[in-house]
Design a protein around this motif. Structure first.
Motif, short mmCIF file in Angstrom:
data_model
loop_
_atom_site.label_atom_id
_atom_site.label_comp_id
_atom_site.label_asym_id
_atom_site.label_seq_id
_atom_site.Cartn_x
_atom_site.Cartn_y
_atom_site.Cartn_z
N ASN A 27 0.81 -1.12 0.07
CA ASN A 27 -0.05 -0.09 0.06
C ASN A 27 0.98 1.37 -0.13
N ALA A 28 2.23 1.12 -0.36
CA ALA A 28 2.96 2.18 -0.24
C ALA A 28 2.48 3.30 -1.47
N LYS A 29 2.63 4.55 -1.23
CA LYS A 29 2.29 5.51 -2.17
C LYS A 29 3.32 5.62 -3.42
N GLU A 30 2.70 5.51 -4.52
CA GLU A 30 3.63 5.86 -5.58
C GLU A 30 3.67 7.23 -5.88
N VAL A 31 5.18 7.60 -5.97
CA VAL A 31 5.54 9.01 -6.25
C VAL A 31 6.17 9.21 -7.55
N MET A 32 5.95 10.20 -8.42
CA MET A 32 6.21 10.41 -9.73
C MET A 32 6.83 11.70 -9.84
N ASN A 33 7.70 12.00 -10.90
CA ASN A 33 8.18 13.43 -11.19
C ASN A 33 7.26 13.91 -12.27
N ALA A 34 7.57 15.19 -12.77
CA ALA A 34 6.66 15.67 -13.82
C ALA A 34 6.67 15.17 -15.10
N LYS A 35 7.53 14.60 -15.45
CA LYS A 35 7.71 13.78 -16.70
C LYS A 35 6.85 12.52 -16.65
N GLU A 36 7.04 11.94 -15.64
CA GLU A 36 6.03 10.41 -15.43
C GLU A 36 4.77 10.93 -15.07
N VAL A 37 4.36 11.96 -14.55
CA VAL A 37 2.94 12.52 -14.52
C VAL A 37 2.29 12.85 -15.96
N GLY A 38 3.18 13.44 -16.67
CA GLY A 38 2.73 13.79 -17.98
C GLY A 38 2.38 12.63 -18.94
N GLN A 39 3.50 11.61 -18.73
CA GLN A 39 3.28 10.44 -19.27
C GLN A 39 1.91 9.44 -18.89
N TYR A 40 1.60 9.62 -17.75
CA TYR A 40 0.42 9.02 -17.08
C TYR A 40 -0.60 9.67 -17.63
N LEU A 41 -0.60 10.99 -17.57
CA LEU A 41 -2.11 11.71 -18.02
C LEU A 41 -2.09 11.82 -19.65
N ASN A 42 -0.89 11.59 -20.24
CA ASN A 42 -0.84 11.85 -21.76
C ASN A 42 -0.73 13.33 -21.98
N MET A 43 0.01 13.92 -21.07
CA MET A 43 0.03 15.36 -21.45
C MET A 43 1.52 15.69 -21.52
N SER A 44 1.93 16.89 -21.65
CA SER A 44 3.31 17.41 -21.82
C SER A 44 3.80 17.50 -20.52
N GLU A 45 5.16 17.38 -20.24
CA GLU A 45 5.81 17.81 -18.87
C GLU A 45 5.51 19.28 -18.71
N SER A 46 5.66 20.08 -19.55
CA SER A 46 5.38 21.60 -19.42
C SER A 46 3.84 21.89 -18.96
N TRP A 47 2.79 20.96 -19.67
CA TRP A 47 1.48 21.18 -19.09
C TRP A 47 1.43 20.88 -17.58
N VAL A 48 2.15 19.74 -17.22
CA VAL A 48 2.05 19.29 -15.67
C VAL A 48 2.70 20.42 -14.84
N ARG A 49 3.64 20.97 -15.32
CA ARG A 49 4.24 22.28 -14.46
C ARG A 49 3.43 23.35 -14.45
N GLN A 50 2.77 23.68 -15.58
CA GLN A 50 1.63 24.70 -15.63
C GLN A 50 0.48 24.33 -14.57
N GLU A 51 0.17 23.13 -14.66
CA GLU A 51 -1.11 22.73 -13.87
C GLU A 51 -0.82 22.93 -12.42
N LYS A 52 0.48 22.79 -12.14
CA LYS A 52 0.77 22.70 -10.67
C LYS A 52 0.36 24.01 -10.16
N MET A 53 0.47 25.14 -10.81
CA MET A 53 0.27 26.29 -10.45
C MET A 53 -1.32 26.71 -10.32
N ASN A 54 -2.10 25.66 -11.15
CA ASN A 54 -3.49 25.72 -10.94
C ASN A 54 -4.23 24.66 -10.18
N GLY A 55 -3.28 24.13 -9.13
CA GLY A 55 -3.99 23.13 -8.27
C GLY A 55 -3.61 21.84 -8.43
#
Length: 91
Positions: A27-55
């Protein structure tokens, strides 16, 4: 039992306990970096970095930007629910 054997057994028991603690928990929490989140969400890494400012939930470990997968999933579900309610009110 000699003192050397007692010490050896104690050290062995402590090592076994430490190794058990180091094993990944299911049950350990999976931690990802911005690039991995982008791949997970099918979005770019820059989108992920922008969205972090939007919540987009994130945290820093030192100077590393990291994301908890469970938090990302909850955030995505809340965004989907918001979009559905907006669509319903427009109908």
């Amino acid at each position: 039992m000699s003192i050397e054997e007692m010490i050896a057994n104690t050290v062995k028991e402590v090592l076994v306990e430490l190794l058990e603690e180091l094993k990944p928990k299911s049950n350990a929490k999976e931690v990802m970096n911005a690039k991995e989140v982008g791949q997970y969400l099918n979005m770019s890494e820059s989108w992920v970095r922008q969205e972090k400012m939007n919540g987009l939930p994130h945290f820093y470990l030192g100077n590393k930007l990291l994301f908890n997968k469970e938090d990302i999933d909850k955030w995505r579900l809340s965004k989907t629910a918001q979009q559905c309610s907006v669509r319903r009110t427009k109908l």
